[in-house]
Scaffold this motif. Structure first.
Motif, mmCIF file in Angstrom:
data_model
loop_
_atom_site.group_PDB
_atom_site.id
_atom_site.type_symbol
_atom_site.label_atom_id
_atom_site.label_comp_id
_atom_site.label_asym_id
_atom_site.label_seq_id
_atom_site.Cartn_x
_atom_site.Cartn_y
_atom_site.Cartn_z
ATOM 1 N N ALA A 94 0.849 -1.195 0.000
ATOM 2 C CA ALA A 94 0.000 0.000 0.000
ATOM 3 C C ALA A 94 0.889 1.251 0.000
ATOM 4 O O ALA A 94 0.843 2.080 0.910
ATOM 5 C CB ALA A 94 -0.940 -0.002 1.197
ATOM 6 N N GLY A 95 1.739 1.336 -1.002
ATOM 7 C CA GLY A 95 2.538 2.549 -1.175
ATOM 8 C C GLY A 95 3.568 2.773 -0.086
ATOM 9 O O GLY A 95 4.057 3.890 0.073
ATOM 10 N N CYS A 96 3.894 1.718 0.683
ATOM 11 C CA CYS A 96 4.805 1.869 1.828
ATOM 12 C C CYS A 96 4.356 2.986 2.764
ATOM 13 O O CYS A 96 5.163 3.742 3.301
ATOM 14 C CB CYS A 96 6.267 2.032 1.400
ATOM 15 S SG CYS A 96 7.164 0.459 1.401
ATOM 16 N N LYS A 97 3.015 3.056 2.965
ATOM 17 C CA LYS A 97 2.522 4.015 3.960
ATOM 18 C C LYS A 97 2.974 3.563 5.347
ATOM 19 O O LYS A 97 3.232 2.367 5.573
ATOM 20 C CB LYS A 97 1.006 4.147 3.881
ATOM 21 C CG LYS A 97 0.262 2.898 4.291
ATOM 22 C CD LYS A 97 -1.243 3.104 4.179
ATOM 23 C CE LYS A 97 -1.971 1.843 4.601
ATOM 24 N NZ LYS A 97 -3.418 1.924 4.377
ATOM 25 N N VAL A 98 3.079 4.525 6.241
ATOM 26 C CA VAL A 98 3.531 4.249 7.610
ATOM 27 C C VAL A 98 2.388 3.588 8.377
ATOM 28 O O VAL A 98 1.260 4.088 8.382
ATOM 29 C CB VAL A 98 3.935 5.553 8.313
ATOM 30 C CG1 VAL A 98 4.399 5.267 9.743
ATOM 31 C CG2 VAL A 98 5.034 6.263 7.525
ATOM 32 N N ILE A 99 2.674 2.449 9.009
ATOM 33 C CA ILE A 99 1.629 1.785 9.804
ATOM 34 C C ILE A 99 2.076 1.587 11.241
ATOM 35 O O ILE A 99 1.367 0.943 12.024
ATOM 36 C CB ILE A 99 1.218 0.443 9.164
ATOM 37 C CG1 ILE A 99 2.440 -0.413 8.850
ATOM 38 C CG2 ILE A 99 0.395 0.681 7.907
ATOM 39 C CD1 ILE A 99 2.083 -1.816 8.417
ATOM 40 N N GLY A 100 3.218 2.154 11.608
ATOM 41 C CA GLY A 100 3.619 2.071 13.011
ATOM 42 C C GLY A 100 4.926 2.791 13.237
ATOM 43 O O GLY A 100 5.728 2.956 12.314
#
Ligand code: FES
Length: 167
Positions: A119-125
């Protein structure tokens, strides 16, 4: 020098480590785990140059089932499930890695920054302030070729630094 210039359209991605270091990536060997790569361009005399004199040029490349790749990934820069990003964490510049305990994510070993490479290397943590920028690619002669530059600055650069670097 040519070895520090960021990836641009037409660069070929080469292995950054392992037995095939410096050889062009084989798209058929890519997996859903990180493959580290450098962009390879040309110097002013047309000789191939691996752009590793700038450590922030390091890239990570994956191959996923295409249907798993979702927004905000730029799908125009993805082919047959192959997707590439900066390999340098946006927090303080460590190299990101696979996450054995949560394999659908990637993890920065320094302060546990986590990104979603489907997912676009979105930040998840964790502390990273922004996604890992994506490098648009196409498959070419069994390898992987950049079709443009990263869609944002890699670690440590502002938007304006980045634009001037690409000029
Ligand atoms: Fe990656 Fe801090 S450098 S989380």
């Amino acid at each position: 020098t040519a070895g520090k210039v960021p990836a641009i359209e037409g660069d070929i991605l080469v292995y950054a480590e392992g037995a095939q270091s410096g050889q062009p990536l084989k798209a058929s060997d890519l997996t859903d785990k990180i493959t580290r790569a450098w962009p390879q361009g040309k110097d002013k005399d047309g000789k191939p140059v691996i752009k590793k004199d700038e450590p922030n040029n390091l890239l990570i490349v994956f191959k996923f089932p295409p249907a798993e790749i979702v927004a905000p990934t730029d799908l125009k820069g993805v082919q047959d499930g192959v997707v590439a990003y900066s390999g340098i964490c946006q927090h303080l510049g460590c190299q990101v890695g696979d996450n054995p305990s949560k394999p659908e994510t990637i993890l920065c070993p320094c302060h546990s920054g986590a990104y979603d490479p489907r997912a676009g290397c979105k930040v998840i943590g964790g502390p990273p302030p922004k996604p890992l920028p994506q490098l648009p690619i196409k498959l070419d002669a069994g390898g992987v070729m950049a079709t443009g530059s990263l869609n944002g600055p890699y670690y440590g650069l502002t938007e304006s630094d980045w634009k001037s670097l690409l000029e």
